[in-house]
Design an enzyme around this catalytic site. Sequence first.
Site, PDB file in Angstrom:
ATOM      1  N   THR A 134       0.812  -1.224   0.000  1.00 24.90           N
ATOM      2  CA  THR A 134       0.000   0.000   0.000  1.00 24.90           C
ATOM      3  C   THR A 134       0.843   1.271   0.000  1.00 24.90           C
ATOM      4  OG1 THR A 134      -1.693  -1.202   1.227  1.00 24.90           O
ATOM      5  CG2 THR A 134      -1.853   1.195   1.252  1.00 24.90           C
ATOM      6  N   LYS A 161      -3.791   4.762  -1.714  1.00 21.26           N
ATOM      7  CA  LYS A 161      -4.749   5.486  -0.878  1.00 21.26           C
ATOM      8  C   LYS A 161      -4.986   6.883  -1.450  1.00 21.26           C
ATOM      9  CE  LYS A 161      -5.319   2.516   2.590  1.00 21.26           C
ATOM     10  NZ  LYS A 161      -6.644   1.948   2.927  1.00 21.26           N
ATOM     11  N   LYS A 265     -12.782  -8.145   5.864  1.00 20.49           N
ATOM     12  CA  LYS A 265     -11.735  -8.052   6.885  1.00 20.49           C
ATOM     13  C   LYS A 265     -12.228  -8.815   8.103  1.00 20.49           C
ATOM     14  CE  LYS A 265      -9.821  -3.642   5.446  1.00 20.49           C
ATOM     15  NZ  LYS A 265      -9.921  -2.186   5.597  1.00 20.49           N
ATOM     16  N   CYS A 292      -6.936  -5.846   5.743  1.00 13.11           N
ATOM     17  CA  CYS A 292      -6.519  -5.895   7.150  1.00 13.11           C
ATOM     18  C   CYS A 292      -6.644  -4.523   7.788  1.00 13.11           C
ATOM     19  CB  CYS A 292      -5.082  -6.399   7.252  1.00 13.11           C
ATOM     20  SG  CYS A 292      -3.884  -5.423   6.315  1.00 13.11           S
ATOM     21  N   ASP A 317      -5.004  -8.001   0.322  1.00 15.51           N
ATOM     22  CA  ASP A 317      -4.344  -6.770   0.777  1.00 15.51           C
ATOM     23  C   ASP A 317      -3.912  -7.030   2.225  1.00 15.51           C
ATOM     24  OD1 ASP A 317      -3.658  -4.105   1.277  1.00 15.51           O
ATOM     25  OD2 ASP A 317      -5.731  -3.541   1.727  1.00 15.51           O
ATOM     26  N   ASP A 319      -0.875  -6.580   4.215  1.00 12.54           N
ATOM     27  CA  ASP A 319       0.482  -6.033   4.292  1.00 12.54           C
ATOM     28  C   ASP A 319       0.775  -5.261   5.573  1.00 12.54           C
ATOM     29  OD1 ASP A 319      -1.154  -3.866   3.764  1.00 12.54           O
ATOM     30  OD2 ASP A 319       0.080  -3.039   2.159  1.00 12.54           O
TER      31      ASP A 319
HETATM   32 MG   LIG Z   1     -10.237  -0.085   2.480  1.00 15.47          MG
END
Ligand SMILES: [Mg+2]
Length: 343
Positions: A134, A161, A265, A292, A317, A319
């Site tokens: 990310t 992001k 998640k 996460c 995802d 990480d």
């Molecule tokens: Mg998100």
Amino acid sequence: MSIIKKVEFLLKTYSYYKPFHIKGGISAQSTDIEVKIKCEDGTIGFGEASPSFRVNGEKPEMIMTMEDFCQQTLIGQNVKEYRKIFQITDKLFAVPSLKAAIQYAVLDAFASYCQMEVYQILGGATKSIKTDKTVGIETLDNRIKEVKDIVGQGFDVIKIKVGEDVKQDIEFMTSIKDLIKDKKIIVDANMGYSVKEAINFANSTYKAGIDIDVFEQPVYMTDFEGLKSVRYNCPFSVAADESAKTKFDVFRLLKDDAVDYINIKLMKSGISDALSIVEIVKSSNKKLMIGCMGESSLGINQSVHFALGTGAFDFCDLDSHLMIKEEEFRGKFKQKGDEIFVD
Ligand SMILES: [Mg+2]
């Protein structure tokens, strides 16, 4: 004997290598709660809660106050009958990350008792997954440098992001166009855009020749109509993350035709709802990713085994453990670059 005789909580704080900035906050630390379950025969199971105030309204202190309750409720239960324990812990609506940690610790103890791995208990669908890495919100130069670093590390999927300033976000995306042309791209606005901003962002990047594989949570979590509007007015697949906590949320999102992807998640749903969500999404011919919060390697281990066991995810995802400092690696998995696997 596979009867639970001890439940212990341990509060742990980890520092990020560098502050992690997303829409809605900057994290310098992650405070997680390790949950340890011990059975009468000495079998031990571990889980981890990584509470998120931004998403779930949880604080670590809230989790710690539940230790006595969990001891009273869980001691005497049999990990071989884990669905009974799932039913009890499904009531932990206010602390879903604790629900995840307990449910996983129970599966971990059960797997040890059976001399198996949790991913096998969950179905053993695959032995290997790939994770993305990310890029947080930073200055334009730092964001570009981060993308270069991640490309250099060999990651095939990059998560970006956005969501604080749509103009800057479009400028950034345009400036990394050549760097990311062979990569899969997930863009996550963490609820930061209005519907119009989200549509503008998506159409501007599309016109600039950038292909985004998943546009995650462009608008606020309760705005299901907004998600649907973005989905119907932009060329990219739209995912729900903050909007999709329980199986009931996911059922509604799919019934409303609001999204293409659901980001599961465990910290939002626990194992029990996550298992249901996998089946609901597959039944609807939609797609899944798994993400996460601020888990350490112990907590990421939970999502790794869930992903390996179910084999249900187009994107992983996972990480957070790469972003925080830990003295000891606690995962029951191996990692080489972007590949996460078990032997
Ligand atoms: Mg998100």
